[in-house]
Motif scaffolding. Structure first.
Motif, PDB file in Angstrom:
ATOM      1  N   HIS A   1       0.954  -1.208   0.139  1.00 54.30           N
ATOM      2  CA  HIS A   1       0.003   0.093   0.017  1.00 54.30           C
ATOM      3  C   HIS A   1       0.860   1.443  -0.136  1.00 54.30           C
ATOM      4  CE1 HIS A   1      -4.023  -1.827   1.038  1.00 54.30           C
ATOM      5  NE2 HIS A   1      -3.047  -2.939   1.329  1.00 54.30           N
ATOM      6  N   THR A   2       0.392   2.409  -0.616  1.00 58.50           N
ATOM      7  CA  THR A   2       1.024   3.489  -0.322  1.00 58.50           C
ATOM      8  C   THR A   2      -0.022   4.472   0.092  1.00 58.50           C
ATOM      9  OG1 THR A   2       2.104   3.198  -2.647  1.00 58.50           O
ATOM     10  CG2 THR A   2       2.102   5.611  -1.717  1.00 58.50           C
ATOM     11  N   TYR A   3       0.591   5.110   1.282  1.00 63.13           N
ATOM     12  CA  TYR A   3      -0.451   5.848   2.042  1.00 63.13           C
ATOM     13  C   TYR A   3       0.102   7.369   1.919  1.00 63.13           C
ATOM     14  CZ  TYR A   3      -1.690   1.504   4.222  1.00 63.13           C
ATOM     15  OH  TYR A   3      -1.860   0.190   4.628  1.00 63.13           O
ATOM     16  N   THR A   4      -1.027   8.210   1.942  1.00 65.02           N
ATOM     17  CA  THR A   4      -0.668   9.605   1.728  1.00 65.02           C
ATOM     18  C   THR A   4      -1.506  10.387   2.598  1.00 65.02           C
ATOM     19  OG1 THR A   4      -0.033   9.163  -0.540  1.00 65.02           O
ATOM     20  CG2 THR A   4      -0.174  11.657  -0.035  1.00 65.02           C
ATOM     21  N   ARG A   5      -0.788  11.293   3.447  1.00 66.34           N
ATOM     22  CA  ARG A   5      -1.500  12.403   4.215  1.00 66.34           C
ATOM     23  C   ARG A   5      -1.555  13.609   3.368  1.00 66.34           C
ATOM     24  NH1 ARG A   5       1.816  10.450   9.224  1.00 66.34           N
ATOM     25  NH2 ARG A   5       0.183   9.281  10.420  1.00 66.34           N
TER      26      ARG A   5
ATOM     27  N   PHE B   1      -7.140  11.617   3.740  1.00 64.87           N
ATOM     28  CA  PHE B   1      -5.933  10.264   3.836  1.00 64.87           C
ATOM     29  C   PHE B   1      -6.337   9.359   2.500  1.00 64.87           C
ATOM     30  CE2 PHE B   1      -4.776   5.914   5.356  1.00 64.87           C
ATOM     31  CZ  PHE B   1      -3.734   6.207   5.538  1.00 64.87           C
ATOM     32  N   LYS B   2      -5.009   9.145   1.936  1.00 67.86           N
ATOM     33  CA  LYS B   2      -5.298   8.357   0.696  1.00 67.86           C
ATOM     34  C   LYS B   2      -4.509   7.042   0.716  1.00 67.86           C
ATOM     35  CE  LYS B   2      -3.287   9.449  -3.273  1.00 67.86           C
ATOM     36  NZ  LYS B   2      -2.826   9.945  -4.493  1.00 67.86           N
ATOM     37  N   ASP B   3      -5.125   5.935   0.561  1.00 70.98           N
ATOM     38  CA  ASP B   3      -4.805   4.521   0.451  1.00 70.98           C
ATOM     39  C   ASP B   3      -4.849   4.072  -1.052  1.00 70.98           C
ATOM     40  OD1 ASP B   3      -4.060   1.777   0.868  1.00 70.98           O
ATOM     41  OD2 ASP B   3      -5.737   1.493   2.482  1.00 70.98           O
TER      42      ASP B   3
ATOM     43  N   VAL C   1      -7.904   3.070  -5.048  1.00 70.69           N
ATOM     44  CA  VAL C   1      -7.563   4.102  -4.367  1.00 70.69           C
ATOM     45  C   VAL C   1      -8.610   4.543  -3.600  1.00 70.69           C
ATOM     46  CG1 VAL C   1      -7.220   6.534  -4.464  1.00 70.69           C
ATOM     47  CG2 VAL C   1      -6.154   5.090  -6.026  1.00 70.69           C
ATOM     48  N   GLU C   2      -8.425   4.577  -2.010  1.00 71.61           N
ATOM     49  CA  GLU C   2      -9.513   4.736  -1.217  1.00 71.61           C
ATOM     50  C   GLU C   2      -9.174   6.240  -0.580  1.00 71.61           C
ATOM     51  OE1 GLU C   2     -11.796   3.273   2.966  1.00 71.61           O
ATOM     52  OE2 GLU C   2     -10.439   1.750   1.655  1.00 71.61           O
ATOM     53  N   ILE C   3     -10.069   7.291  -0.667  1.00 71.40           N
ATOM     54  CA  ILE C   3      -9.588   8.634   0.070  1.00 71.40           C
ATOM     55  C   ILE C   3     -10.794   8.721   1.143  1.00 71.40           C
ATOM     56  CG2 ILE C   3      -9.453  10.935  -0.361  1.00 71.40           C
ATOM     57  CD1 ILE C   3      -8.834  10.320  -3.163  1.00 71.40           C
TER      58      ILE C   3
END
Length: 195
Positions: A84-88, A123-125, A131-133
């Motif tokens: 997974h790539t997580y982004t705040r 928050f993006k997963d 992609v889940e935001i």
């Protein structure tokens, strides 16, 4: 609270500018942003993002200047784990109140507090093309306090600076995580004097 802070900011600018030489302009910066915590559980990779806004520069005396700024700052962090790539993704309306000390005609040092007002928190997963935001704003503090330290070069119309923004307050509500999570942002900035 926000109205009181804004009124205080305007009052400071008005009082400071009444007898001083004032200039102002636009500025942009590249943020190298991340989040940090004491226990290290919330340290993440840096996220590259922009900052855009404007400033007033109030020349005081003996090499000192006061520079209030109003900036839209895109911050947050990113990391990868288990495919997974997580982004705040955080957007703040930041109000730095910088004191500059000019050493000679070009070089200057700067320091000052900053208030940040949270505008967006997502928050993006991302994994396997999915992609889940999710919206995180309800879990976060609406106002954060930071300390800025930096240095720069002033070439009259153009100026360049390197600044580090140290988060002093927890970006999340106190009951969301046990250990406070703070912003940490390096900025490479450029400004253009308009008047």
């Amino acid at each position: 609270m926000k109205r009181t802070l804004l009124a205080a900011f305007i009052a400071i600018v008005c009082i400071s500018t009444s007898q001083a030489q004032v200039s102002g302009g636009a500025k942009a910066a590249l943020n190298i942003a991340t989040t940090v915590s004491k226990d290290g559980t919330h340290h993440a990779d840096a996220r590259l993002a922009p900052t855009l806004g404007g400033y007033l520069n109030i020349n005081l005396s003996n090499g000192f200047a006061f520079q209030p700024e109003l900036l839209f700052s895109f911050q947050g962090s990113r990391w990868e784990a288990n495919g997974h790539t997580y982004t705040r993704n955080y957007v703040y309306l930041n109000v730095p109140l910088m004191l500059e000390y000019h050493v000679g005609k070009v070089f200057y040092l700067e320091a000052g507090p900053q208030l940040g007002f949270l505008a967006i928190a997502k928050f993006k997963d991302k994994s396997d093309g999915h992609v889940e935001i999710t919206d995180q704003k309800g879990n976060m503090n609406g106002t954060v306090v930071s300390l800025n330290l930096g240095l720069g070069l002033d070439f009259n119309k153009m100026h360049f600076n390197l600044r580090h923004c140290f988060g002093l307050s927890d970006i999340y509500d106190h009951d969301y995580y046990d250990d406070p999570v703070r912003n940490s942002v390096y900025q490479l900035g450029i400004g253009y004097r308009l008047f």
